[in-house]
Design a protein around this motif. Structure first.
Motif, PDB file in Angstrom:
ATOM      1  N   TYR A  32     -16.541 -10.033   7.034  1.00  0.00           N
ATOM      2  CA  TYR A  32     -15.791  -9.889   5.797  1.00  0.00           C
ATOM      3  C   TYR A  32     -14.327 -10.089   6.134  1.00  0.00           C
ATOM      4  CZ  TYR A  32     -15.208  -7.992   1.058  1.00  0.00           C
ATOM      5  OH  TYR A  32     -14.960  -7.835  -0.278  1.00  0.00           O
ATOM      6  N   LEU A  34     -10.168 -10.305   4.657  1.00  0.00           N
ATOM      7  CA  LEU A  34      -9.292  -9.813   3.608  1.00  0.00           C
ATOM      8  C   LEU A  34      -7.873 -10.312   3.838  1.00  0.00           C
ATOM      9  CD1 LEU A  34     -11.136  -7.222   4.945  1.00  0.00           C
ATOM     10  CD2 LEU A  34     -10.464  -6.234   2.768  1.00  0.00           C
ATOM     11  N   TYR A  36      -3.938  -9.048   2.869  1.00  0.00           N
ATOM     12  CA  TYR A  36      -3.085  -7.980   2.381  1.00  0.00           C
ATOM     13  C   TYR A  36      -1.671  -8.516   2.234  1.00  0.00           C
ATOM     14  CZ  TYR A  36      -6.500  -4.233   3.112  1.00  0.00           C
ATOM     15  OH  TYR A  36      -7.595  -3.419   3.042  1.00  0.00           O
ATOM     16  N   LYS A  38       2.393  -7.246   1.902  1.00  0.00           N
ATOM     17  CA  LYS A  38       3.242  -6.095   2.187  1.00  0.00           C
ATOM     18  C   LYS A  38       4.696  -6.371   1.817  1.00  0.00           C
ATOM     19  CE  LYS A  38       4.673  -2.861   5.753  1.00  0.00           C
ATOM     20  NZ  LYS A  38       6.043  -2.893   5.240  1.00  0.00           N
ATOM     21  N   GLU A  42       6.898  -0.390   1.990  1.00  0.00           N
ATOM     22  CA  GLU A  42       5.653  -0.022   1.321  1.00  0.00           C
ATOM     23  C   GLU A  42       4.485  -0.288   2.267  1.00  0.00           C
ATOM     24  OE1 GLU A  42       7.046  -1.358  -3.197  1.00  0.00           O
ATOM     25  OE2 GLU A  42       5.097  -1.944  -2.400  1.00  0.00           O
ATOM     26  N   GLY A  43       3.342   0.330   1.987  1.00  0.00           N
ATOM     27  CA  GLY A  43       2.154   0.017   2.755  1.00  0.00           C
ATOM     28  C   GLY A  43       1.550  -1.298   2.309  1.00  0.00           C
ATOM     29  N   PRO A  44       0.735  -1.914   3.169  1.00  0.00           N
ATOM     30  CA  PRO A  44       0.039  -3.144   2.764  1.00  0.00           C
ATOM     31  C   PRO A  44      -0.854  -2.870   1.562  1.00  0.00           C
ATOM     32  CG  PRO A  44      -0.144  -2.790   5.138  1.00  0.00           C
ATOM     33  CD  PRO A  44       0.416  -1.526   4.556  1.00  0.00           C
ATOM     34  N   PHE A  46      -4.039  -4.488  -0.839  1.00  0.00           N
ATOM     35  CA  PHE A  46      -5.117  -5.459  -0.837  1.00  0.00           C
ATOM     36  C   PHE A  46      -4.852  -6.552  -1.856  1.00  0.00           C
ATOM     37  CE2 PHE A  46      -9.215  -7.248  -0.646  1.00  0.00           C
ATOM     38  CZ  PHE A  46      -9.668  -7.425  -1.942  1.00  0.00           C
ATOM     39  N   PHE A  89      -0.778 -10.320   5.566  1.00  0.00           N
ATOM     40  CA  PHE A  89      -1.623 -10.046   6.717  1.00  0.00           C
ATOM     41  C   PHE A  89      -3.052 -10.492   6.428  1.00  0.00           C
ATOM     42  CE2 PHE A  89       1.090  -7.626   9.490  1.00  0.00           C
ATOM     43  CZ  PHE A  89       2.006  -7.009   8.661  1.00  0.00           C
ATOM     44  N   LEU A 102     -11.110  -2.798  10.557  1.00  0.00           N
ATOM     45  CA  LEU A 102     -10.321  -3.989  10.267  1.00  0.00           C
ATOM     46  C   LEU A 102      -9.476  -4.351  11.465  1.00  0.00           C
ATOM     47  CD1 LEU A 102      -8.904  -3.506   6.636  1.00  0.00           C
ATOM     48  CD2 LEU A 102     -10.792  -4.938   7.377  1.00  0.00           C
ATOM     49  N   PHE A 104      -6.275  -6.812  12.260  1.00  0.00           N
ATOM     50  CA  PHE A 104      -5.249  -7.543  11.535  1.00  0.00           C
ATOM     51  C   PHE A 104      -4.601  -8.608  12.398  1.00  0.00           C
ATOM     52  CE2 PHE A 104      -4.563  -5.430   7.471  1.00  0.00           C
ATOM     53  CZ  PHE A 104      -5.266  -4.253   7.639  1.00  0.00           C
ATOM     54  N   GLY A 105      -4.149  -9.642  11.729  1.00  0.00           N
ATOM     55  CA  GLY A 105      -3.280 -10.608  12.372  1.00  0.00           C
ATOM     56  C   GLY A 105      -1.856 -10.086  12.416  1.00  0.00           C
TER      57      GLY A 105
ATOM     58  N   ARG B   9       8.280  10.549   5.228  1.00  0.00           N
ATOM     59  CA  ARG B   9       8.438   9.105   5.064  1.00  0.00           C
ATOM     60  C   ARG B   9       9.311   8.524   6.175  1.00  0.00           C
ATOM     61  NH1 ARG B   9       7.601   6.400   0.518  1.00  0.00           N
ATOM     62  NH2 ARG B   9       7.730   4.701   2.020  1.00  0.00           N
ATOM     63  N   TYR B  35      -2.850   3.419  11.594  1.00  0.00           N
ATOM     64  CA  TYR B  35      -2.350   2.152  12.117  1.00  0.00           C
ATOM     65  C   TYR B  35      -0.889   2.321  12.534  1.00  0.00           C
ATOM     66  CZ  TYR B  35      -6.294  -0.295   9.859  1.00  0.00           C
ATOM     67  OH  TYR B  35      -7.541  -0.737   9.480  1.00  0.00           O
ATOM     68  N   LEU B  43       0.198  -5.131  12.990  1.00  0.00           N
ATOM     69  CA  LEU B  43      -0.551  -3.936  12.588  1.00  0.00           C
ATOM     70  C   LEU B  43      -1.678  -3.665  13.581  1.00  0.00           C
ATOM     71  CD1 LEU B  43      -1.120  -4.063   8.731  1.00  0.00           C
ATOM     72  CD2 LEU B  43      -0.349  -2.092  10.031  1.00  0.00           C
ATOM     73  N   PHE B  91       0.957   3.928   9.568  1.00  0.00           N
ATOM     74  CA  PHE B  91       0.251   3.943   8.289  1.00  0.00           C
ATOM     75  C   PHE B  91      -1.069   4.672   8.420  1.00  0.00           C
ATOM     76  CE2 PHE B  91       2.892   1.207   5.816  1.00  0.00           C
ATOM     77  CZ  PHE B  91       3.424   0.262   6.686  1.00  0.00           C
ATOM     78  N   GLN B 102      -9.463  -1.451   2.458  1.00  0.00           N
ATOM     79  CA  GLN B 102      -8.798  -0.197   2.764  1.00  0.00           C
ATOM     80  C   GLN B 102      -7.540  -0.067   1.929  1.00  0.00           C
ATOM     81  OE1 GLN B 102      -8.186   0.200   7.005  1.00  0.00           O
ATOM     82  NE2 GLN B 102     -10.330  -0.206   7.441  1.00  0.00           N
ATOM     83  N   PHE B 104      -3.867   1.637   1.755  1.00  0.00           N
ATOM     84  CA  PHE B 104      -2.863   2.159   2.683  1.00  0.00           C
ATOM     85  C   PHE B 104      -1.893   3.104   1.999  1.00  0.00           C
ATOM     86  CE2 PHE B 104      -3.160  -0.242   6.700  1.00  0.00           C
ATOM     87  CZ  PHE B 104      -4.170  -1.128   6.363  1.00  0.00           C
ATOM     88  N   GLY B 105      -1.438   4.089   2.766  1.00  0.00           N
ATOM     89  CA  GLY B 105      -0.328   4.909   2.335  1.00  0.00           C
ATOM     90  C   GLY B 105       0.981   4.170   2.522  1.00  0.00           C
ATOM     91  N   PRO B 106       2.099   4.803   2.112  1.00  0.00           N
ATOM     92  CA  PRO B 106       3.401   4.123   2.187  1.00  0.00           C
ATOM     93  C   PRO B 106       3.976   4.054   3.589  1.00  0.00           C
ATOM     94  CG  PRO B 106       3.661   6.340   1.350  1.00  0.00           C
ATOM     95  CD  PRO B 106       2.186   6.115   1.481  1.00  0.00           C
TER      96      PRO B 106
END
Lengths: 114, 113
Positions: A32, A34, A36, A38, A42-44, A46, A89, A102, A104-105, B9, B35, B43, B91, B102, B104-106
């Motif tokens: 699978y 995906l 993302y 970013k 902020e967080g990534p 989807f 990503f 997962l 990630f690249g 944060r 992460y 990441l 993260f 998934q 993700f949080g901030p």
């Protein structure tokens, strides 16, 4: 050993044109994939995904293509908009001991120029 | 709602100090991931939990790093003692129930001086 690679650290595209982000993977166990997106501080989030049994998945302006024989996937954004400027990503997924893992690249920074 | 709260944060600390990062999924989730993002390595998965049990901690860089998940609504990542090379954004992520992606949080931006 980088199992998921995004070889372009950055990409600059003019607004309205097509953006193509590329990703290569090495492990055949991934089933699978995906993408993302970013934004800074902020967080990534989807964006879009594709199962290994498919070769294309489309969602609005975003399309992901998967070439299993080449172990390559790409994300197409058309038309590109300034709000698409972000780091993208690629991620590949495998289930290990009952939980999805997962990989990630490195990410590609996309800049859309007006 | 598959929200994730991370605290603090931002954290600035001096080398040698203990650092504790916190993750609180708004709804309890069985799978939780930590992460680290750096410019050089992108990441990286540090550790993940399934049903509160650590499944794979092979990404934890050193014994200075430890993580716990005492219940489905809380997890911590501790670094003791911290070093400047630990500076990164950390993260926490959860599986959005019934789906493969998934959430993700901030993130927590850690700076070790």
């Amino acid at each position: 050993d980088q199992q998921v690679k995004q070889n372009s650290p950055s990409l600059s595209v003019q607004e309205g044109r097509i953006s193509i982000l590329n990703c290569d993977y090495t492990n055949s166990m991934f089933d699978y994939f995906l993408w993302y997106k970013k934004y800074p501080a902020e967080g990534p989030t989807f964006l879009i995904s594709i199962s290994s049994i498919k070769d294309k998945n489309e969602d609005g302006r975003f399309t992901v293509f998967l070439n299993k024989s080449a172990k390559h996937l790409s994300l197409h954004i058309v038309p590109s908009q300034p709000g698409d400027s972000a780091v993208y990503f690629c991620a590949a997924s495998a289930v290990i001991q009952g939980a999805q893992k997962l990989v990630f690249g490195q990410g590609t920074r996309l800049t859309i120029n007006p | 709602d598959a929200g994730v709260i991370q605290s603090p944060r931002h954290e600035v600390t001096e080398m040698g100090q203990e650092v504790t990062l916190r993750c609180k999924p708004i709804s309890g989730h069985n799978s939780l991931f930590w992460y680290r993002q750096t410019m050089m390595r992108g990441l990286e998965l540090l550790i993940y939990f399934n049903n509160n049990v650590p499944i794979d901690d092979s990404g934890m860089p050193e014994d200075r790093f430890s993580a716990k998940m005492p219940n489905a609504s809380f997890s911590t990542l501790k670094i003791q003692p911290s070093e400047p090379r630990d500076s990164a954004v950390y993260f926490c992520a959860i599986l959005a129930g019934g789906r493969n992606e998934q959430f993700f949080g901030p993130g927590t931006r850690l700076t070790v001086l």
